[in-house]
Design a protein around this motif. Structure first.
Motif, mmCIF file in Angstrom:
data_model
loop_
_atom_site.group_PDB
_atom_site.id
_atom_site.type_symbol
_atom_site.label_atom_id
_atom_site.label_comp_id
_atom_site.label_asym_id
_atom_site.label_seq_id
_atom_site.Cartn_x
_atom_site.Cartn_y
_atom_site.Cartn_z
ATOM 1 N N LEU A 164 1.064 -0.956 0.023
ATOM 2 C CA LEU A 164 0.223 -0.254 -0.099
ATOM 3 C C LEU A 164 0.869 1.073 0.516
ATOM 4 N N TYR A 165 1.775 1.263 -0.267
ATOM 5 C CA TYR A 165 3.025 2.164 0.510
ATOM 6 C C TYR A 165 3.815 2.422 -0.813
ATOM 7 N N GLY A 166 3.354 1.565 -1.237
ATOM 8 C CA GLY A 166 4.635 1.321 -2.363
ATOM 9 C C GLY A 166 5.688 -0.103 -2.224
ATOM 10 N N ARG A 167 5.179 -0.519 -3.774
ATOM 11 C CA ARG A 167 6.110 -1.786 -4.222
ATOM 12 C C ARG A 167 7.831 -1.631 -3.415
ATOM 13 N N LEU A 168 7.841 -0.441 -3.705
ATOM 14 C CA LEU A 168 9.619 -0.210 -3.875
ATOM 15 C C LEU A 168 10.101 -0.671 -1.828
ATOM 16 N N LEU A 169 11.407 -1.371 -1.549
ATOM 17 C CA LEU A 169 11.668 -1.300 -0.864
ATOM 18 C C LEU A 169 10.230 -2.492 0.146
ATOM 19 N N ASN A 170 9.376 -2.231 -0.288
ATOM 20 C CA ASN A 170 9.159 -3.209 1.013
ATOM 21 C C ASN A 170 7.720 -4.817 0.065
ATOM 22 N N GLU A 171 8.829 -5.242 -0.634
ATOM 23 C CA GLU A 171 8.612 -6.451 -1.208
ATOM 24 C C GLU A 171 9.723 -7.125 -0.494
ATOM 25 N N GLY A 172 10.383 -8.417 -0.906
ATOM 26 C CA GLY A 172 11.217 -9.292 -0.874
ATOM 27 C C GLY A 172 11.782 -9.882 -1.817
ATOM 28 N N PRO A 173 12.879 -10.677 -1.833
ATOM 29 C CA PRO A 173 13.235 -11.354 -3.248
ATOM 30 C C PRO A 173 11.982 -12.128 -4.004
ATOM 31 N N TYR A 174 12.130 -12.432 -4.668
ATOM 32 C CA TYR A 174 11.088 -12.841 -5.664
ATOM 33 C C TYR A 174 11.605 -13.401 -7.495
ATOM 34 N N ALA A 175 11.412 -14.713 -7.169
ATOM 35 C CA ALA A 175 12.059 -15.544 -8.700
ATOM 36 C C ALA A 175 10.844 -16.429 -9.445
ATOM 37 N N ALA A 232 13.441 8.277 -7.430
ATOM 38 C CA ALA A 232 13.073 9.317 -6.204
ATOM 39 C C ALA A 232 11.159 8.625 -5.673
ATOM 40 N N GLU A 233 11.068 8.378 -5.075
ATOM 41 C CA GLU A 233 9.778 8.161 -4.545
ATOM 42 C C GLU A 233 8.677 8.190 -3.313
ATOM 43 N N SER A 234 7.997 8.200 -3.082
ATOM 44 C CA SER A 234 7.258 8.840 -2.365
ATOM 45 C C SER A 234 5.765 8.667 -1.619
ATOM 46 N N SER A 235 5.438 8.188 -0.462
ATOM 47 C CA SER A 235 4.346 7.623 -0.851
ATOM 48 C C SER A 235 3.083 8.261 0.644
ATOM 49 N N LEU A 236 1.798 8.500 0.868
ATOM 50 C CA LEU A 236 0.980 8.508 1.730
ATOM 51 C C LEU A 236 0.261 7.545 1.823
ATOM 52 N N ALA A 237 -0.203 7.157 2.981
ATOM 53 C CA ALA A 237 -1.380 6.428 2.875
ATOM 54 C C ALA A 237 -1.957 6.637 4.518
ATOM 55 N N ASN A 238 -3.397 5.518 4.624
ATOM 56 C CA ASN A 238 -4.244 6.006 5.938
ATOM 57 C C ASN A 238 -5.087 4.435 5.576
ATOM 58 N N GLY A 297 9.546 8.462 1.870
ATOM 59 C CA GLY A 297 10.434 8.623 1.349
ATOM 60 C C GLY A 297 11.491 7.337 0.528
ATOM 61 N N LYS A 298 11.366 7.220 -1.214
ATOM 62 C CA LYS A 298 13.013 6.808 -0.998
ATOM 63 C C LYS A 298 12.900 7.725 -1.985
ATOM 64 N N ALA A 299 14.676 7.402 -2.463
ATOM 65 C CA ALA A 299 15.312 7.738 -3.772
ATOM 66 C C ALA A 299 16.924 6.784 -3.064
ATOM 67 N N GLY A 300 17.546 7.109 -4.918
ATOM 68 C CA GLY A 300 18.648 6.601 -4.750
ATOM 69 C C GLY A 300 19.017 6.993 -6.503
#
Lengths: 479, 177
Positions: free
Chosen positions: A37-48, A364-370, A412-415
């Protein structure tokens, strides 16, 4: 494994992989927050995922001759060294197996037997497919494709995906239709229905245990309550009553784009009546008693709507993706206990990617959730928050949890991103070095192994933390 | 930023290897087509794809001339084998010619992306008296949306195809063209 390698050598191989390390100095498990819900980036684990296609009769350019192929997909969310399962094959699954054939009987129609699927697309920033049908069905499917129209109809059995080891046939049928207008507008509608027949004598078929109160069911005290009201009369505990079970899903899609900087906007919606559950088992004085829950779980609905647009702000220099998601889940049987089946959530995610060169990008990514619970408190906001509660007051018999019915999360995410194949938010492979930060109203709102007890004998103590930081080295590729 | 600045400095120091170059003003005819599965007609490849291929040739000092038009497409629609096509085109273009044939085909949907495979055959002909140089390869591409079809798949393969064109032409020039 030997068979898999042999098949891979003979077949056309495709796949998807993502792997990352996110050393977490704050005691988390390497994910920034709890879920996508906060964006998949940095909130998901590994996958194959590995997909093999064996073309038995190949499609030939310019030919309407029959063709046929077989697809097999193996996938799972674990990689050696990247998660707790350490790449164990026990966590991989054979998720798809189907054979398809085209131009047989009807020109332009693809026949498919095996695992089925039809969907209108993906909310990429969330990695969610809201408008999807038949993905839980094994059976037969026909798809007619023309440049302007795609029609899919499938029929089969969804018993194993819905009921697992407690299998009972669940007849499942679905239809989708998608219309494309001049490549700038797409409309899609679809639906799926499930029917689980009444089968007298089959303990895994749908049944209801009469006279059960929802509160007793959710507390696991149905037998206890019965014996309190009917002392010594366990022999008269109500027998389950056979019934049938029905559920359904409706999906819709609106896509448009190709105007100016707007590459595409995709809006997905779904409304679902979830399939009723089977039974739970209570134990009373060493005796197991099954409580059949059809009538206690047949009013659960889920409404979700999500939108994602992609903008090319400066061609090959600056792309933007903006997505929003809203969900309203209702459980008509449950008015007393917080649950994931009875909540509202909303979120927005914005991702920007700037191309310093064709292969070196800044992200750069940002998310806001309720998230809001419909049945009272569901989260603990502080290290000393209560566990069981009633209206926010400590109560060991209370069905609520913690001291907050609302959770607000910002990330917030950046890189820096290396994309060997050039610009594009969804161009892969991507090699990324990212930093992410989260603020949540919930205390320690990320996967962790903290001791939460507020008992005076807790040797580890408690931590109050609303900010969470991770640094990630990760790679993601489709091939 | 601590990590980003040294990385950017490092990337700025990387010098690419210079390509082989042709004698000044040498022309090469380019024919670039797409054959879609189940589609009877051969069509021109998308403009961005053509631009990438032509840029790879220009970077090697060649003067590429892209040949398009219904006559050429009609001639190629009636012959799908590369050797037959080259023979037909050699009758028209006596000097160096590059035939780029693409065959986009849908593979499957994977994790929310539409996977296509673009089969590619590059044939470099220096005239009927010299053997042709040919490479055949597949380029997997992933498209975000269902409405993106054959043309977008070929377009998405342009970066990889341009690189393979460059490698083929480099070999050809180094061996005397």
């Amino acid at each position: 494994m030997i068979l898999l390698v042999a098949a891979a050598l003979a077949a056309d191989v495709a796949g998807y992989v993502r792997i990352m390390t996110r050393p977490d100095l704050e005691g988390g498990d390497g994910r920034l927050g709890y879920w996508n819900l906060y964006g998949r980036l940095l909130n998901e684990g590994p996958y194959a995922a590995l997909e093999l296609r064996q073309s038995i009769l190949e499609r030939k350019p310019g030919s309407l001759a029959p063709w046929t192929d077989v697809h097999v997909r193996i996938e799972g969310g674990t990689v050696q060294g990247a998660d707790a399962q350490n790449g164990s094959l026990a966590f991989l699954r054979l998720s798809q197996l189907y054979a398809q054939a085209g131009n047989i009987g009807l020109s332009g129609v693809t026949w498919r037997m095996g695992t089925l699927e039809s969907n209108f697309g993906d909310l990429g920033l969330y990695d969610m497919r809201l408008a999807q049908v038949l993905s839980d069905t094994v059976g037969g499917q026909a798809r007619l494709e023309t440049p302007a129209l795609e029609l899919t109809a499938g029929l089969g059995d969804a018993g194993f995906p819905l009921k697992g080891a407690e299998y009972n046939t669940v007849v499942s049928g679905g239809v989708t239709a998608r219309v494309n207008i001049l490549d700038h507008l797409e409309l899609g509608v679809g639906g799926q229905g499930y029917y689980e027949p009444m089968v007298v004598g089959n303990r895994y078929a749908p049944h209801s245990t009469p006279g059960v109160e929802y509160e007793d069911y959710v507390r696991g005290e149905v037998v206890e309550t019965f014996l309190r009201d009917n002392p010594g009369e366990m022999i008269n505990f109500p027998d389950p009553v056979a019934t049938d079970a029905r559920s359904w899903k409706a999906v819709g899609y609106l896509g448009f784009g190709g105007f100016g900087p707007l590459k595409w906007n995709a809006l997905y919606v779904h409304y679902t009546l979830l399939h009723p559950r089977g039974h739970v088992t209570e134990t009373w004085e060493g005796e197991s008693v099954d409580i059949y829950a059809h009538d206690l779980t047949d009013e659960r609905t889920q409404f979700s709507i999500g939108d994602e647009l992609q903008l090319s702000v400066v061609e090959d220099r600056w792309d933007v993706a903006l997505a929003g998601l809203y969900g309203d889940y209702r459980d008509g049987d449950n008015d007393i206990a917080p649950s994931d089946d009875d909540r509202t959530f909303a979120s927005v995610v914005l991702r920007m990617q700037v191309y310093l060169s064709p292969t070196v990008h800044l992200l750069a990514e940002s998310s806001l959730a309720n998230e809001t619970s419909h049945n009272g408190n569901q989260w603990r906001n502080h290290k000393d928050s209560i566990f069981s509660s009633r209206d926010g007051a400590s109560d060991t018999q209370g069905l609520e949890y913690g001291d907050a019915a609302e959770r607000v999360t910002w990330q917030g995410k950046a890189g820096i991103v290396l994309n060997p194949l050039g610009p594009g938010i969804y161009t892969r492979p991507s090699l990324r070095v990212l930093y992410g930060v989260q603020y949540s109203t919930q205390n320690n709102a990320f996967g962790n192994s903290f001791v939460e007890s507020i008992d005076e004998y807790n040797d580890f103590g408690n931590v109050e933390r609303h900010w969470h930081n991770v640094v990630a080295l990760e790679a993601e590729a489709w091939f | 930023m601590v990590l980003v600045l040294p990385l950017l400095t490092l990337f700025a120091c990387i010098k690419p290897t210079p390509p082989a170059t042709a004698e000044a003003g040498r022309t090469i005819t380019v024919v670039s087509v797409a054959d879609g599965a189940g589609v009877a007609a051969t069509v021109d490849t998308p403009e961005r794809f053509d631009s990438a291929v032509l840029a790879a040739l220009s970077a090697r000092g060649l003067s590429p001339e892209l040949v398009q038009g219904q006559d050429t497409l009609a001639a190629l629609s009636s012959a799908r084998e590369s050797s037959l096509r080259v023979r037909r085109l050699q009758g028209e273009f006596v000097d160096a010619m590059l035939l780029v044939e693409t065959r986009p085909g849908f593979y499957a949907e994977m994790n929310g992306q539409y996977r296509w495979v673009v089969g590619v055959t590059l044939t470099l002909s220096s005239g009927a008296s010299r053997p042709n140089q040919q490479v055949v390869f597949d380029v997997p591409v992933f498209l975000r949306y269902h409405h993106q079809r054959e043309a977008e798949a070929v377009d998405a393969a342009s970066g990889v195809v341009a690189r393979r064109v460059a490698e083929l032409v480099d070999d050809w020039l180094r061996s005397g063209g």
